[in-house]
Motif scaffolding. Structure first.
Motif, PDB file in Angstrom:
ATOM      1  N   VAL A  56       0.824  -1.202   0.000  1.00 47.88           N
ATOM      2  CA  VAL A  56       0.000   0.000   0.000  1.00 47.88           C
ATOM      3  C   VAL A  56       0.864   1.261   0.000  1.00 47.88           C
ATOM      4  O   VAL A  56       0.549   2.239  -0.676  1.00 47.88           O
ATOM      5  CB  VAL A  56      -0.959   0.015   1.203  1.00 47.88           C
ATOM      6  CG1 VAL A  56      -1.878   1.230   1.145  1.00 47.88           C
ATOM      7  CG2 VAL A  56      -1.779  -1.269   1.250  1.00 47.88           C
ATOM      8  N   CYS A  57       1.952   1.224   0.733  1.00 47.47           N
ATOM      9  CA  CYS A  57       2.845   2.395   0.787  1.00 47.47           C
ATOM     10  C   CYS A  57       4.263   1.963   0.434  1.00 47.47           C
ATOM     11  O   CYS A  57       4.595   1.854  -0.734  1.00 47.47           O
ATOM     12  CB  CYS A  57       2.772   3.051   2.164  1.00 47.47           C
ATOM     13  SG  CYS A  57       1.127   3.689   2.552  1.00 47.47           S
ATOM     14  N   SER A  58       5.102   1.714   1.430  1.00 49.06           N
ATOM     15  CA  SER A  58       6.492   1.360   1.156  1.00 49.06           C
ATOM     16  C   SER A  58       6.566   0.007   0.461  1.00 49.06           C
ATOM     17  O   SER A  58       5.769  -0.885   0.720  1.00 49.06           O
ATOM     18  CB  SER A  58       7.295   1.337   2.463  1.00 49.06           C
ATOM     19  OG  SER A  58       6.794   0.326   3.326  1.00 49.06           O
ATOM     20  N   ALA A  59       7.574  -0.139  -0.433  1.00 49.00           N
ATOM     21  CA  ALA A  59       7.672  -1.366  -1.219  1.00 49.00           C
ATOM     22  C   ALA A  59       9.081  -1.933  -1.215  1.00 49.00           C
ATOM     23  O   ALA A  59       9.321  -3.036  -0.750  1.00 49.00           O
ATOM     24  CB  ALA A  59       7.215  -1.106  -2.653  1.00 49.00           C
ATOM     25  N   ILE A  60      10.026  -1.170  -1.744  1.00 48.27           N
ATOM     26  CA  ILE A  60      11.432  -1.553  -1.746  1.00 48.27           C
ATOM     27  C   ILE A  60      12.079  -0.842  -0.560  1.00 48.27           C
ATOM     28  O   ILE A  60      11.775   0.315  -0.286  1.00 48.27           O
ATOM     29  CB  ILE A  60      12.124  -1.153  -3.064  1.00 48.27           C
ATOM     30  CG1 ILE A  60      11.276  -1.606  -4.264  1.00 48.27           C
ATOM     31  CG2 ILE A  60      13.519  -1.749  -3.133  1.00 48.27           C
ATOM     32  CD1 ILE A  60      11.077  -3.100  -4.380  1.00 48.27           C
ATOM     33  N   SER A 395      -5.700   3.141  -7.690  1.00 40.67           N
ATOM     34  CA  SER A 395      -4.944   4.387  -7.575  1.00 40.67           C
ATOM     35  C   SER A 395      -5.335   5.147  -6.316  1.00 40.67           C
ATOM     36  O   SER A 395      -6.446   5.019  -5.812  1.00 40.67           O
ATOM     37  CB  SER A 395      -5.159   5.280  -8.801  1.00 40.67           C
ATOM     38  OG  SER A 395      -6.518   5.648  -8.928  1.00 40.67           O
ATOM     39  N   MET A 396      -4.381   5.928  -5.824  1.00 34.49           N
ATOM     40  CA  MET A 396      -4.601   6.763  -4.640  1.00 34.49           C
ATOM     41  C   MET A 396      -3.995   8.136  -4.916  1.00 34.49           C
ATOM     42  O   MET A 396      -2.788   8.238  -5.195  1.00 34.49           O
ATOM     43  CB  MET A 396      -3.933   6.144  -3.406  1.00 34.49           C
ATOM     44  CG  MET A 396      -4.454   4.771  -3.027  1.00 34.49           C
ATOM     45  SD  MET A 396      -3.519   4.002  -1.664  1.00 34.49           S
ATOM     46  CE  MET A 396      -4.049   5.005  -0.272  1.00 34.49           C
ATOM     47  N   ASN A 397      -4.823   9.186  -4.853  1.00 34.56           N
ATOM     48  CA  ASN A 397      -4.278  10.529  -4.988  1.00 34.56           C
ATOM     49  C   ASN A 397      -3.718  10.997  -3.649  1.00 34.56           C
ATOM     50  O   ASN A 397      -3.746  10.261  -2.648  1.00 34.56           O
ATOM     51  CB  ASN A 397      -5.313  11.500  -5.561  1.00 34.56           C
ATOM     52  CG  ASN A 397      -6.523  11.708  -4.651  1.00 34.56           C
ATOM     53  OD1 ASN A 397      -6.393  11.753  -3.422  1.00 34.56           O
ATOM     54  ND2 ASN A 397      -7.703  11.847  -5.233  1.00 34.56           N
ATOM     55  N   ALA A 398      -3.211  12.210  -3.625  1.00 32.54           N
ATOM     56  CA  ALA A 398      -2.535  12.693  -2.419  1.00 32.54           C
ATOM     57  C   ALA A 398      -3.443  12.666  -1.195  1.00 32.54           C
ATOM     58  O   ALA A 398      -3.014  12.295  -0.099  1.00 32.54           O
ATOM     59  CB  ALA A 398      -1.998  14.104  -2.660  1.00 32.54           C
ATOM     60  N   MET A 399      -4.689  13.056  -1.364  1.00 37.48           N
ATOM     61  CA  MET A 399      -5.589  13.069  -0.221  1.00 37.48           C
ATOM     62  C   MET A 399      -6.087  11.674   0.152  1.00 37.48           C
ATOM     63  O   MET A 399      -6.409  11.411   1.309  1.00 37.48           O
ATOM     64  CB  MET A 399      -6.775  14.008  -0.492  1.00 37.48           C
ATOM     65  CG  MET A 399      -6.366  15.480  -0.590  1.00 37.48           C
ATOM     66  SD  MET A 399      -5.340  16.027   0.803  1.00 37.48           S
ATOM     67  CE  MET A 399      -6.488  15.873   2.170  1.00 37.48           C
ATOM     68  N   ASP A 400      -6.132  10.759  -0.825  1.00 36.48           N
ATOM     69  CA  ASP A 400      -6.408   9.363  -0.491  1.00 36.48           C
ATOM     70  C   ASP A 400      -5.313   8.818   0.431  1.00 36.48           C
ATOM     71  O   ASP A 400      -5.592   8.057   1.368  1.00 36.48           O
ATOM     72  CB  ASP A 400      -6.457   8.501  -1.751  1.00 36.48           C
ATOM     73  CG  ASP A 400      -7.666   8.777  -2.621  1.00 36.48           C
ATOM     74  OD1 ASP A 400      -8.706   9.189  -2.076  1.00 36.48           O
ATOM     75  OD2 ASP A 400      -7.564   8.598  -3.847  1.00 36.48           O
ATOM     76  N   MET A 401      -4.067   9.214   0.150  1.00 34.43           N
ATOM     77  CA  MET A 401      -2.954   8.775   0.991  1.00 34.43           C
ATOM     78  C   MET A 401      -3.124   9.282   2.416  1.00 34.43           C
ATOM     79  O   MET A 401      -2.892   8.553   3.379  1.00 34.43           O
ATOM     80  CB  MET A 401      -1.629   9.276   0.414  1.00 34.43           C
ATOM     81  CG  MET A 401      -1.270   8.715  -0.947  1.00 34.43           C
ATOM     82  SD  MET A 401      -0.992   6.930  -0.964  1.00 34.43           S
ATOM     83  CE  MET A 401       0.568   6.822  -0.093  1.00 34.43           C
ATOM     84  N   SER A 409       0.258  13.856   5.602  1.00 33.37           N
ATOM     85  CA  SER A 409      -0.527  15.087   5.435  1.00 33.37           C
ATOM     86  C   SER A 409      -0.403  15.601   4.002  1.00 33.37           C
ATOM     87  O   SER A 409       0.694  15.906   3.532  1.00 33.37           O
ATOM     88  CB  SER A 409      -0.042  16.167   6.410  1.00 33.37           C
ATOM     89  OG  SER A 409      -0.263  15.763   7.742  1.00 33.37           O
ATOM     90  N   GLY A 410      -1.518  15.673   3.314  1.00 34.02           N
ATOM     91  CA  GLY A 410      -1.509  16.138   1.935  1.00 34.02           C
ATOM     92  C   GLY A 410      -0.790  15.203   0.996  1.00 34.02           C
ATOM     93  O   GLY A 410      -0.404  15.580  -0.102  1.00 34.02           O
ATOM     94  N   GLY A 411      -0.610  13.937   1.423  1.00 34.25           N
ATOM     95  CA  GLY A 411       0.100  12.965   0.603  1.00 34.25           C
ATOM     96  C   GLY A 411       1.595  12.956   0.816  1.00 34.25           C
ATOM     97  O   GLY A 411       2.326  12.256   0.100  1.00 34.25           O
ATOM     98  N   ASP A 412       2.087  13.692   1.814  1.00 37.79           N
ATOM     99  CA  ASP A 412       3.521  13.790   2.105  1.00 37.79           C
ATOM    100  C   ASP A 412       3.963  12.542   2.865  1.00 37.79           C
ATOM    101  O   ASP A 412       3.750  12.432   4.063  1.00 37.79           O
ATOM    102  CB  ASP A 412       3.778  15.053   2.929  1.00 37.79           C
ATOM    103  CG  ASP A 412       5.225  15.222   3.353  1.00 37.79           C
ATOM    104  OD1 ASP A 412       6.051  14.354   3.018  1.00 37.79           O
ATOM    105  OD2 ASP A 412       5.541  16.221   4.025  1.00 37.79           O
TER     106      ASP A 412
END
Length: 488
Positions: A56-60, A395-401, A409-412
């Motif tokens: 979902v987030c980190s991969a490598i 797909s996930m946009n910044a606010m989905d993140m 925050s804000g996809g950061d």
């Protein structure tokens, strides 16, 4: 209700690192997680179709094996196994050439040709000194324990990538460095961006960029298993809005970023501390896609299929321009794309004969624009026919993140802008930024040094501060125990 020595809010890598460090010293600890599963940025789910496992987030995980803290833990005994691709990363160019980050300095040098010696002079000292250098690089701001080594690293690392890149004369050498530095998610004209590229290349040469078998969730599961073996306690589905609702405790550690700290009830922050949190600056966001694929990605240069991560941005100049414009709030047609192909090396990720793809690009913080077409078209530049292999996508946009993990925050995904002003002085200007204005409350998230990444060093440093402040355990004694546990 049970009374705990310490409660940790959040079960990301830093939350686990804090809780494990305290539990190792014989304290009673509780991890409280708001979601229904542990992991924070270390989660793996079937986002597209049954049988396709996506991170979902980190991969490598370049920093997982390079982290002094994670290396000190017996995670293999608790089910964690990594696989390695032949190349840590590849960077194709439209002229047909491919830059490669290999699992040794000499291999990488051999591919870089005329830039080989420059690369070796820059990176080999970091590789050779990593065991000691990492304790200074991946810690809070302080006088370095190895000042000579740190000075040598800092003279190059503090430079903007836009300056250091001039040491490289070939298009491949410049592109390889640019793709690495762009992991900092900020303009490459910023001070300190060279350090990000140098560290990622050095740890790639020393440890590779490992892929956890079964997905990033495997790292979280191994941390959980080890933590429970120490006697720790975990509660999921416990979203904390008011700390007066949690069990009795002596110390509270928050794996949260400033926006979440400001929203917590039951804590009265000092005005000066609150003001600094309110001024904390977020970095760019990300737009992320996961794909279920029918076939391996058809890169023009098949050597790209031998890399865990592929940087798709063409030349250094294109990458630098994209990062600068995105930071300024603009969206360009051809984004810098970070693409991972875990299923090529970990066959647990997809049904037999099928594959997964994982990618993201940087976007202005908080935008909800759809970048699917831009990302897929950029991949097509270097892998014609990629779109034809797509079976399904998520797909996930910044606010989905952010909705998935409020720390983003804000996809950061870095927990705050990691420029020179906030690299070591995050989230406040302090030599001990893990302390808050409440003497029994600490922050242990990626909004503290050394920042984002799956390494646990923020949580370890926060726990070390707690042990010193409340339990009289000297830093040097804890560090000796910590280093004795290290293993390569």
């Amino acid at each position: 209700m049970t009374t705990y020595d310490a409660i940790v809010i959040g079960s990301g890598p830093n939350g686990f690192a804090a809780a494990i460090t305290l539990q190792q010293q014989g304290l009673s600890t509780l991890i409280m997680e708001g979601a229904d599963t542990i992991g924070g940025g270390m989660r793996t789910k079937e986002l597209t179709l049954p049988g396709y496992r996506h991170d979902v987030c980190s991969a490598i995980h370049p920093m997982a094996m390079a982290s002094p803290f994670l290396r000190s833990l017996p995670l293999e005994a608790h089910g964690l196994h990594f696989v390695q691709a032949p190349y840590a990363a590849a960077h194709p160019l439209k002229n047909g050439e491919v830059a490669r980050l290999c699992k040794s300095v000499d291999e990488t040098v051999a591919f870089l040709g005329a830039d080989g010696k420059k690369y070796k002079d820059l990176i080999e000292p970091v590789v050779e000194q990593w065991e000691t250098l990492s304790l200074d690089i991946m810690g809070p701001l302080r006088f370095p324990e190895h000042p000579g080594q740190m000075m040598g690293f800092g003279l190059d690392g503090l430079m903007p990538a836009d300056w250091l890149v001039h040491r490289f004369k070939t298009i491949t050498g410049r592109a390889l460095f640019g793709g690495m530095a762009a992991h900092g998610i900020q303009p490459l004209s910023n001070w300190g961006t060279s350090a990000i590229g140098m560290v990622l290349m050095a740890v790639g040469n020393r440890y590779g960029w490992p892929i956890p078998v079964g997905g990033s969730q495997s790292i979280a599961n191994a941390l959980k298993s080890y933590y429970l073996s120490l006697g720790g306690t975990i509660q999921c589905d416990c979203w904390v809005e008011d700390i007066r609702d949690i069990p009795q405790h002596r110390v509270l550690l928050l794996d949260l970023t400033p926006r979440q700290l400001l929203g917590l009830k039951g804590i009265e922050w000092a005005k000066s501390y609150k003001k600094q949190l309110e001024k904390y600056r977020q970095g760019m966001g990300v737009f992320k896609i996961d794909w279920a694929l029918s076939d391996p990605t058809p890169f023009i240069n098949s050597e790209c299929n031998q890399a865990a991560t592929v940087h798709l941005g063409n030349t250094y100049e294109e990458i630098a321009h994209y990062e600068k414009m995105t930071h300024c709030g603009k969206l360009l047609t051809e984004p810098f794309v970070l693409f991972a192909q875990q299923s090529s090396f970990d066959r647990t990720r997809a049904p037999e004969g099928k594959h997964t793809g994982w990618a993201y690009c940087h976007v202005p913080n908080g935008v909800e624009v759809d970048r699917t077409e831009a990302i897929e078209t950029q991949i097509e530049r270097f892998a014609p026919g990629f779109k034809d292999t797509i079976i399904a996508r998520s797909s996930m946009n910044a606010m989905d993140m952010e909705r998935y993990n409020p720390n983003y925050s804000g996809g950061d995904i870095n927990g705050g802008l990691m420029d020179i002003r906030q690299l070591y002085t995050r989230p406040i200007r302090s030599l001990t930024p893990y302390r808050t204005s409440d003497p029994s409350t600490y922050i242990c998230s990626s909004a503290t040094p050394p920042g984002g990444g799956v390494h646990g060093m923020c949580g370890y440093a926060a726990a070390k501060t707690v042990l010193k402040d409340h339990y009289g355990i000297k830093e040097q004694d804890l560090k000796l125990n910590f280093l004795r546990g290290g293993n390569e």
